[in-house]
Scaffold this motif. Structure first.
Motif, PDB file in Angstrom:
ATOM      1  N   ARG A 159       0.798  -1.271   0.041  1.00 31.25           N
ATOM      2  CA  ARG A 159       0.050   0.078   0.123  1.00 31.25           C
ATOM      3  C   ARG A 159       0.903   1.379  -0.050  1.00 31.25           C
TER       4      ARG A 159
ATOM      5  N   GLU B  59       0.742   5.422  -0.894  1.00 30.08           N
ATOM      6  CA  GLU B  59      -0.035   6.525  -1.247  1.00 30.08           C
ATOM      7  C   GLU B  59       0.152   6.888  -2.820  1.00 30.08           C
ATOM      8  N   GLY B  60      -0.634   7.230  -3.491  1.00 31.45           N
ATOM      9  CA  GLY B  60      -0.506   7.619  -4.823  1.00 31.45           C
ATOM     10  C   GLY B  60      -0.507   6.599  -5.905  1.00 31.45           C
TER      11      GLY B  60
END
Length: 252
Positions: free
Chosen positions: A41, A43-44
């Motif tokens: 995971r 971000e972005g």
């Protein structure tokens, strides 16, 4: 007496086949646990990988590994052939890559070391094709090395081919003392899509012997690029099966 001997022989052969099937299924379960249970995971980013074995065990491989210097490694590999033997080779390769990733930042340097280790291990005519991408999630830049693997692609937000991740060296384990180039300082912009796949996708053939091809891979991705990464992978798998038809899957 002859009938009795024949029955005993038939039962013995059946038990042997059952024992072999159990061993293969057990090996398959062990191998499935070697694949990442969940994608990282970040971000972005929307990242996903999948493997579709032709038999119970598989010579194709993907992984996510932390690289020295705070990089994320995206790995995809393909051992020549498929089945139990290639699965064992891939398990060994996975161990080498994971061990070296903790102390090395450059994908090309990692491949040079893995190549010599595999050359000492493998029988002649056995090798591993592999791509290792180093992703710098903070700066949105990446570098990669490609050891004789089929090319990957970077598509921009308009679905144009922004970069082709071509080979930077021979497959791992073929020749000793090889050096592997590392193409670096490539930028990812918002909306870019990176696709890595093995030849089990691009070389899948229909009943007439026509290969699916990289252009069809890109066509499917472009048609569904607004969907999630997981959905794109599923769409691609479905497209290949539809192209091949009712025949058995020939490669991982």
């Amino acid at each position: 007496i002859l009938h009795f001997v024949a029955v005993v022989k038939d039962m013995t052969d059946r038990f042997k086949r059952q024992a072999q099937e159990i061993e293969v299924q057990y090996a398959s379960r062990i191998q499935q646990k070697r694949y990442p249970a969940t994608p990282p995971r970040v971000e972005g980013y929307d990242i996903v990988g999948a493997v579709f074995p032709a038999t119970a065990t598989c010579g194709d491989y993907f992984d996510y590994v932390p690289l020295a210097g705070d990089g994320l490694g995206l790995v995809i590999g393909d051992v020549c052939g498929h089945g139990l033997g290639p699965a064992l080779i891939m398990a060994t390769t996975r161990s080498y890559v994971r061990f070296l990733s903790t102390s090395h930042a450059n994908p090309g340097h990692i491949f040079a070391i893995v190549n010599d280790a595999l050359y000492a291990d493998l029988e002649p005519n056995h090798y591993v094709a592999m791509v290792l991408v180093r992703l710098e999630t903070r700066s949105n830049r990446f570098s990669y090395a490609n050891a004789g693997h089929v090319s990957g692609y970077v598509l921009d937000r308009e679905s144009g081919v922004k970069a082709v991740l071509g080979s930077t060296g021979v497959p791992l384990g073929m020749f000793p003392g090889q050096q592997y180039g590392c193409t670096d300082d490539l930028a990812l912009d918002s909306g870019d899509l990176v696709a890595l796949f093995t030849d089990g996708i691009s070389e899948a053939e229909d009943g007439a012997g026509t290969a699916f091809g990289a252009e069809n891979v890109l066509r499917v991705i472009r048609a569904h690029r607004d969907e999630s990464a997981e959905q794109i992978v599923q769409r691609l798998d479905r497209a290949v099966h539809d192209f091949v038809g009712a025949g058995p899957q020939q490669d991982d």
